[in-house]
Design a protein around this motif. Structure first.
Motif, PDB file in Angstrom:
ATOM      1  N   SER A  45       0.513  -1.114   0.375  1.00 52.94           N
ATOM      2  CA  SER A  45       0.188   0.153   0.371  1.00 52.94           C
ATOM      3  C   SER A  45       0.997   1.935   0.058  1.00 52.94           C
ATOM      4  O   SER A  45       0.382   2.204  -0.309  1.00 52.94           O
ATOM      5  N   ALA A 223      -7.144   0.127  -8.648  1.00 53.35           N
ATOM      6  CA  ALA A 223      -7.161  -0.769  -7.528  1.00 53.35           C
ATOM      7  C   ALA A 223      -6.676  -2.531  -7.698  1.00 53.35           C
ATOM      8  O   ALA A 223      -6.148  -2.782  -7.654  1.00 53.35           O
ATOM      9  N   GLY A 358      -6.005   4.548  -5.133  1.00 49.73           N
ATOM     10  CA  GLY A 358      -6.729   3.127  -6.253  1.00 49.73           C
ATOM     11  C   GLY A 358      -5.732   1.967  -6.035  1.00 49.73           C
ATOM     12  O   GLY A 358      -6.574   0.880  -5.261  1.00 49.73           O
ATOM     13  N   ILE A 361      -6.642   1.040  -2.234  1.00 48.81           N
ATOM     14  CA  ILE A 361      -8.021   0.245  -2.232  1.00 48.81           C
ATOM     15  C   ILE A 361      -7.222  -1.100  -1.875  1.00 48.81           C
ATOM     16  O   ILE A 361      -7.650  -2.062  -1.358  1.00 48.81           O
ATOM     17  N   GLY A 362      -6.827  -1.328  -3.150  1.00 48.27           N
ATOM     18  CA  GLY A 362      -6.875  -2.562  -3.799  1.00 48.27           C
ATOM     19  C   GLY A 362      -5.897  -3.022  -3.147  1.00 48.27           C
ATOM     20  O   GLY A 362      -5.765  -4.373  -2.994  1.00 48.27           O
TER      21      GLY A 362
END
Length: 419
Positions: A45, A223, A358, A361-362
């Motif tokens: 992340s 994501a 993105g 979140i992914g």
């Protein structure tokens, strides 16, 4: 050395210094260090966290105060220095912070490299939509070359992958200082608003419905991209846990197999000018989204032998369309639909939504979902179910984009990018 060749070198090295470790860090994490999946999601992340602020911030700096090529060079040198230190880290918590620092320096260079190339090409009367993709394709070749170097030298689970990237990052940083000057374009008028003085003009793009929806779905596709980067190589390497496949080509050369995705990119990048001019940004983005559905579905049924191997290869082939028709076309769309005074900032916003929000979140979302719902009693990942869930996610995004993104393509224009 002519300008296009110099930009080609820039593009090649830009992604070489990322590809040396991005796809194989999962093997290093789970195989060498044997750290947990939840912590891996947090570390991955860092790409997103850094991209939430840094690309937009550096875009503003390049638009207002510092030559883009100089800022770019400084960032790459700092990125290389941090990568040299990274292998010394023995604690996953500390690894997170060191990787975050590396990403703070690296992630904004992706959008900056685009801005530099666009400025130099335009300043020398080149057609950006026509001439940029053949230059950008060498970035993908650089990524492939780095993956092959890491795998074929036996370093996909070792710390040497970070040293390889670090050395070339420093060299790239020094090379950037030899490029043509890319001075700030956005001077401050005497009656400027606070927003203009701070260089926040590009955020006004969110007031336009079409651009706001475009950025929103860029985040959703960002994501999806992280799911591939995080788990692709680990998925293939995990087949070694099955005695039937433990010595298969796919297991031994998983990174080489994954590089088919990048080889596919080189073909689809060159097709972008045709598709953008013929179909426009909406249809091109929908093609990309449909390709993401196929990417994950093929992985769900893939195995190292027979039809399963064919599906893995097909998954890697459609990746080229999934990535390029979203990432490269999106960047060109932003470049040619925004005012020249805020283009570096606008590219930073695109980067912020894709590789920023993105990616967060992914990476965090998938890490949590997989560890909670898709690991068996032994801690092994349920890859079939994982990839099907990802495919369903991509399908939902595709349908919503088709409904919400209002756009009329005019064939006589270049992908409706001149307003």
């Amino acid at each position: 050395m002519n300008l296009k060749l110099r930009l080609t070198v820039l593009s090649f090295l830009q992604f070489f210094v990322w590809g040396a470790w991005l796809i194989t860090i999962g093997v290093y994490w789970f195989g060498n260090k044997q750290w947990s999946g939840a912590e891996f999601g947090a570390v991955f992340s860092t790409l997103g966290i850094a991209s939430i602020v840094m690309p937009a911030l550096t875009g503003i700096i390049a638009d207002r105060w510092v030559n883009a090529e100089k800022l770019y060079g400084i960032l790459h040198i700092l990125y290389g220095v941090v990568l040299f230190y990274l292998p010394q880290v023995t604690d996953p918590g500390q690894f997170f912070w060191v990787m975050l620092l590396a990403m703070v320096f690296y992630m904004p260079t992706i959008s900056l490299s685009n801005s530099i190339a666009y400025y130099i090409l335009k300043n020398n009367n080149y057609d950006v939509v026509k001439d940029f993709p053949p230059i950008r394709v060498w970035g993908t070749l650089g990524f492939i070359a780095a993956m092959w170097v890491t795998n074929l030298t036996g370093n996909k689970a070792s710390e040497n992958q970070f040293y390889i990237a670090a050395i070339f990052a420093v060299l790239l940083g020094l090379y950037a200082f030899t490029l043509p000057k890319c001075p700030p374009q956005n001077t401050i008028p005497k009656n400027a608003t606070i927003s203009e003085k701070l260089g926040l003009n590009a955020f006004a793009l969110f007031k336009e419905y079409k651009m706001a929806v475009f950025f929103l779905f860029s985040m959703f596709l960002g994501a999806a991209l992280q799911l591939t980067n995080m788990y692709g190589d680990t998925f293939l390497s995990d087949f070694e846990k099955n005695p039937q496949y433990e010595d298969s080509f796919v297991v031994r050369y998983s990174t080489i197999i994954m590089s088919i995705s990048q080889i596919s990119e080189t073909l689809f990048i060159l097709a972008i000018p045709f598709f953008l001019k013929r179909f426009g940004i909406k249809k091109v983005m929908l093609i990309s989204m449909a390709a993401w559905v196929m990417r994950f579905t093929f992985f769900a049924y893939g195995t190292p032998e027979g039809l399963g191997l064919v599906l893995i290869i097909l998954s890697c082939i459609v990746y080229g369309m999934a990535f390029d028709f979203f990432n490269i076309s999106g960047s060109l769309f932003v470049e040619t639909t925004t005012d020249y005074k805020i283009r570096s900032s606008a590219q930073g916003l695109f980067m912020m939504m894709t590789n920023g929000f993105g990616a967060v979140i992914g990476s965090l979302g998938s890490g949590w979902i997989i560890s909670k719902y898709f690991e068996d009693a032994a801690g092994d990942k349920m890859w079939h179910e994982i990839w099907l869930v990802f495919a369903l996610y991509a399908l939902v995004v595709t349908v919503l984009f088709a409904i919400m993104f209002k756009h009329k393509h005019h064939p006589e224009e270049v992908a409706e990018v001149r307003h």
